[in-house]
Design a protein around this motif. Structure first.
Motif: not given
Ligand code: NAD
Length: 492
Positions: A225-229, A249-252, A454-457
């Motif tokens: 668990t952490g940043s998308m990069e 990962m992250g969220g918006k 999407r980019g969260t998981g």
């Protein structure tokens, strides 16, 4: 003199082979909270060896017996809830009432995983042939490398460790260097609860410690668990090397406020979701997507509420918003204020580092609201991870949902409306992993799946029984008691 902490490897508190430690400070006042091992590749190898040695016995331990240890650990966390919560606040800054929530989430998860020790349901299905029994059972992966961020110092480690353990894996746990105290507290509790040596090993360290853990060939699964990069880098390595990998990962995240919404309720949810934990939650609401009819009233009240929030040390019960976790995070937030300005958004409130009343000693940032934000601006697309939120005007539900969905992340959405048909339509059309109706974006419960699109998981989920799917694999078993060769698909 600050306390010096050590790694926990094979049931022993062990100094790093290099002897090197890093210091950590309280983000509210700069006071040193301790010195923690800066673990290198040799320490990683030692921890993985300990996990490998413990694995066969732990795997063979009946799950209800594993569960008894987890149950005891949950009881201890409950008994020590207040001191555990204070250490969460001291190491990463969130206010005490939120820290208590963090610890409660850890307790809930631990009880829940312990309960799974007597469930972990498999599948029994009828065979297509006579005198034959067919079933599928779960089996562990082996050694799990658990890598966690700092924003939920006790909850996130428990979300990973407890389901991994109940499923029969052994673990090497690498917490964020910004939340080491809670990691040490958790291991002390697991040790006292009777967890056998080597079943969980704790390695303090920076990013390269995590990278070395991912690369150890004996680690069968990485849970990150952490940043998308960073998550994507780990996923690329795991993909190329045939390792299981679970990413959060992250969220918006956004709150949609429609024209018919209860504005006061929406503002209350918005303030809690945008500024709770100083916006440093993966589920924080950093976008308010507001229908024109509600725009003026909602924005006015949001700004007025943001102005009343009291910044300070999270240990003070009167504080609403604590500091950011470190200088890097402060600089990141400051850089997005500049980006937003240049993109043409207006700062309606906040926008600067907070000063005065002793706040200069910590990394405090004013709760900030950008208005006049367009959906494609960077401040409306990228994760800021600070007390900053955008107001984005839209004309109808269709536009609101489209703006909501059109970001690189997909963790949480919320919608405020009094129309039940509209709420259901939105629930259907929203593409995030979590949706709230008439509530803010934070407040997940541990017995439901947690995670994002999407980019969260990467398709996995934490929490609930879904977590077991990450920490175990299916084994299908066929038992033929016919006494003759029966051929599936052929002998019909
Ligand atoms: P981060 O990615 O910088 O670090 C997370 C962890 O990974 C730390 O322990 C770090 O030391 C380690 N790490 C860093 N580089 C590594 C590498 N190359 N290989 C292996 N390990 C490495 O994230 P952070 O700043 O600690 O946390 C904030 C981020 O976490 C935000 O993006 C937030 O949205 C996300 N987050 C997501 C969830 C979720 O469930 N979706 C929950 C909380 C936080």
């Amino acid at each position: 003199m600050a306390n010096t902490y050590e790694n926990y490897i094979g049931g022993r508190w062990t100094p790093p082979r290099s002897g090197k430690h890093f210091q950590r400070e309280n983000p509210a006042n700069g006071e040193t909270i301790g010195a923690f091992p800066d673990s290198g590749p040799d320490d990683v190898a030692d921890a993985v060896s300990a996990a490998a040695q413990a694995y066969p016995r732990w795997r063979a331990t009946p799950a209800p017996q594993r569960a008894e240890i987890l149950f005891r650990a949950a009881e201890m966390m409950l008994a020590r809830k207040e001191e555990l919560s204070r250490e969460v606040t001291v190491e990463m800054g969130k206010v005490l009432k939120e820290a208590r929530g963090d610890v409660q989430e850890a307790i809930d998860m631990t009880y829940y995983a312990a309960g799974e020790g007597r469930r972990m349901f498999g599948q029994v299905v009828p065979s297509e042939l006579p005198d034959k029994f067919t079933m599928a059972v779960r089996q562990p992966h082996g050694i799990v490398g658990a890598i966690t961020p700092w924003n939920f110092p006790l909850a996130i480690p428990c979300w990973k460790l407890m389901p991994a353990l109940i499923a029969g894996n052994t673990v090497v746990f690498k917490p964020s260097p910004y939340s080491p105290l809670s990691a040490a507290n958790l291991l002390r509790i697991l040790e006292e609860a009777g967890l056998p040596p080597g079943v969980v090993n704790l390695l303090f360290g920076e990013d390269d410690t995590g990278a070395a853990l991912v690369r150890d060939p004996r680690v069968a699964m990485v849970s990150f668990t952490g940043s998308m990069e960073v998550g994507r880098e780990i996923a690329a390595y795991c993909g190329a090397n045939g390792k299981r990998v679970h990413l959060e990962m992250g969220g918006k995240n956004a709150i949609i406020v429609l024209g018919d919404a209860d504005i006061d309720l929406a503002v209350e949810g918005a303030v809690w979701s945008a500024f709770g934990t100083s916006g440093q939650r993966c589920t924080a609401a950093s976008r308010m997507i507001v229908q024109e009819g509600a725009l003026d009233a909602f924005t006015e009240k949001l700004i007025a509420s943001a102005e009343t929030l009291r910044l300070g040390d999270g240990l003070d019960e009167a504080t609403d918003v604590g500091p950011l976790v470190n200088r890097l995070q402060l600089e990141k937030v400051q850089s997005y204020i500049e980006i937003g300005r240049k993109e043409g958004a207006a700062i309606a409130v906040g926008g600067a580092r907070a000063a005065g009343d002793g706040l200069d000693k910590g990394y405090f940032f004013q709760p900030t609201v950008f208005t006049g934000v367009r959906p494609q601006m960077r401040i409306a697309q990228e994760e800021i991870f600070g007390p900053v939120t955008d107001v984005i005007p839209v004309s109808d539900l269709e536009e609101a949902v489209s703006v909501n969905n059109d970001v690189p992340y997909g963790l949480v959405s919320s919608i405020y409306t009094r129309d039940v048909s509209v709420a259901f339509k939105a629930m259907e059309q929203i593409t995030t992993g979590i949706v709230y109706i008439n509530a803010g974006t934070i407040g997940a419960e541990i017995h439901l799946p947690f995670g994002g699109t999407r980019g969260t998981g990467n398709g996995h989920r934490e929490a609930g029984t879904a977590a077991l799917d990450s920490y175990s694999e299916w084994k299908s078993v066929y038992i033929d008691y016919s006494g003759r060769l029966q051929k599936a698909q052929i002998d019909r």
